[in-house]
Design a protein around this motif. Structure first.
Motif, short mmCIF file in Angstrom:
data_model
loop_
_atom_site.label_atom_id
_atom_site.label_comp_id
_atom_site.label_asym_id
_atom_site.label_seq_id
_atom_site.Cartn_x
_atom_site.Cartn_y
_atom_site.Cartn_z
N ALA A 187 0.83 -1.21 0.00
CA ALA A 187 0.00 0.00 0.00
C ALA A 187 0.86 1.26 0.00
N THR A 188 1.91 1.26 0.82
CA THR A 188 2.80 2.43 0.88
C THR A 188 3.50 2.63 -0.46
N ALA A 189 3.97 1.55 -1.06
CA ALA A 189 4.62 1.66 -2.35
C ALA A 189 3.68 2.22 -3.41
N ALA A 190 2.41 1.78 -3.37
CA ALA A 190 1.43 2.28 -4.34
C ALA A 190 1.18 3.77 -4.16
N LEU A 191 1.09 4.20 -2.92
CA LEU A 191 0.83 5.62 -2.65
C LEU A 191 2.02 6.49 -3.05
N LEU A 192 3.23 5.94 -2.93
CA LEU A 192 4.44 6.70 -3.24
C LEU A 192 4.87 6.54 -4.70
N GLY A 193 4.20 5.65 -5.42
CA GLY A 193 4.56 5.42 -6.80
C GLY A 193 5.80 4.56 -6.97
N ALA A 194 6.15 3.81 -5.92
CA ALA A 194 7.32 2.93 -5.97
C ALA A 194 6.90 1.54 -6.44
N PRO A 195 7.85 0.70 -6.85
CA PRO A 195 7.51 -0.68 -7.25
C PRO A 195 6.86 -1.44 -6.11
N ALA A 196 5.79 -2.15 -6.42
CA ALA A 196 5.07 -2.91 -5.39
C ALA A 196 5.96 -3.97 -4.77
N ALA A 197 6.82 -4.60 -5.58
CA ALA A 197 7.69 -5.66 -5.07
C ALA A 197 8.64 -5.12 -4.00
N LEU A 198 9.08 -3.87 -4.16
CA LEU A 198 9.97 -3.26 -3.17
C LEU A 198 9.26 -3.11 -1.83
N GLY A 199 8.05 -2.57 -1.88
CA GLY A 199 7.28 -2.42 -0.65
C GLY A 199 6.97 -3.75 0.00
N ALA A 200 6.63 -4.74 -0.82
CA ALA A 200 6.32 -6.07 -0.30
C ALA A 200 7.54 -6.68 0.37
N GLY A 201 8.71 -6.51 -0.26
CA GLY A 201 9.93 -7.06 0.30
C GLY A 201 10.29 -6.44 1.64
N VAL A 202 10.17 -5.12 1.74
CA VAL A 202 10.47 -4.43 3.00
C VAL A 202 9.52 -4.90 4.10
N ALA A 203 8.23 -5.01 3.77
CA ALA A 203 7.24 -5.44 4.77
C ALA A 203 7.47 -6.88 5.20
N ALA A 204 7.82 -7.75 4.25
CA ALA A 204 8.05 -9.16 4.58
C ALA A 204 9.27 -9.32 5.49
#
Length: 269
Positions: free
Chosen positions: A55-72
């Motif tokens: 969700a944060t990646a989507a709001l910031l316009g960053a790659p979803a995989a990056l946000g998912a990796g950080v959260a995981a």
């Protein structure tokens, strides 16, 4: 045989089959250790706990995989830290962080109404929409997972069956534990974007658990789990094609059905 071959005459079904097969490979190799060590709840929590990162990646316009990796990774490290410092059972720590991450994800999602559709894709995926780029990414992830788990095999075995012996042999069980959590994160992050968290969790647990009913050696469990995963993909895609059901959910249901049938057969014999 037309009903069997006709669906795979279309390119999107071929991509879905290849994607499902690669997800099966990644999740079979990593999921075997998840099943052996009793970390199924952690795998599920990590898959669904990626929501705030996505969700944060989507709001910031960053790659979803990056946000998912950080959260995981945050989820994996957090579970270990909370269970050790607060002296809580691991399942209690997982439950607390699982709910906390989901709550944080919902709060972030509520800040953007337009993200609701993407949230559905994160949870349930769309394996029929896999692109060739997704297939390539999954192939890379599969190679990394296989090589990494092969290099860590001895340490993972010692960690799963005798942690004190692992420490005596200098295999650093604490490092092996974090390495295993990293492998789970890799499997979840690599697969969810293509097939959604539902199918990731299903493949991470069901095929290895099914294979463990038939064989005992770890390499055999991994190999047979790949076979069950690919078979579930084929059956799920065929059923979805002919009945018009959701492909990802049908594949996950097929994987669970194979476990149920195997358990009944093994009990009968």
């Amino acid at each position: 045989m037309t009903w069997l071959l006709e669906p795979f005459a279309t390119e999107f079904m071929v991509r879905a089959l290849l994607g499902g097969a690669l997800v099966s490979l990644v999740c079979a190799v990593v999921g075997t250790w998840v099943v052996v060590r009793g970390l199924a709840f952690l795998g599920e929590a990590m898959a669904h706990g990626m929501l705030p990162g996505v969700a944060t990646a989507a709001l910031l316009g960053a790659p979803a995989a990056l946000g998912a990796g950080v959260a995981a990774v945050a989820m994996a490290v957090g579970v270990t830290a909370v269970s050790r410092r607060a002296k809580l059972a691991q399942d209690t720590s997982i439950g607390l962080l699982f709910v906390g991450m989901l709550a944080l994800g919902v709060i972030i999602v509520s800040a953007s109404r337009g993200f609701a559709v993407d949230l559905t894709a994160v949870l349930f995926g769309d394996i029929l929409a896999i692109t060739w780029a997704d297939v390539g990414w999954l192939a890379v992830a599969a190679v990394v997972a296989v090589v990494f788990c092969a290099l860590m095999h001895r340490a993972f075995v010692a960690l799963a069956f005798d942690q004190r012996k692992a420490a005596t042999l200098g295999l650093r069980p604490a490092f092996a534990h974090y390495a295993l959590l990293g492998a789970v994160a890799l499997a979840v992050v690599a697969s969810y974007q293509a097939v959604g968290t539902l199918l990731v969790v299903g493949f991470l647990i069901a095929p290895p658990a099914t294979a463990a009913l038939w064989v005992r050696r770890l390499p055999s469990i991994m190999a047979l789990a790949v076979g069950f995963g690919v078979l579930a993909t084929v059956v799920g895609l065929l059923v979805s094609w002919h009945l018009g059901s959701a492909a990802g959910a049908t594949i996950a249901a097929s994987a669970i059905a194979f476990f149920a049938v195997s358990a009944l057969v093994r009990r009968a014999v």
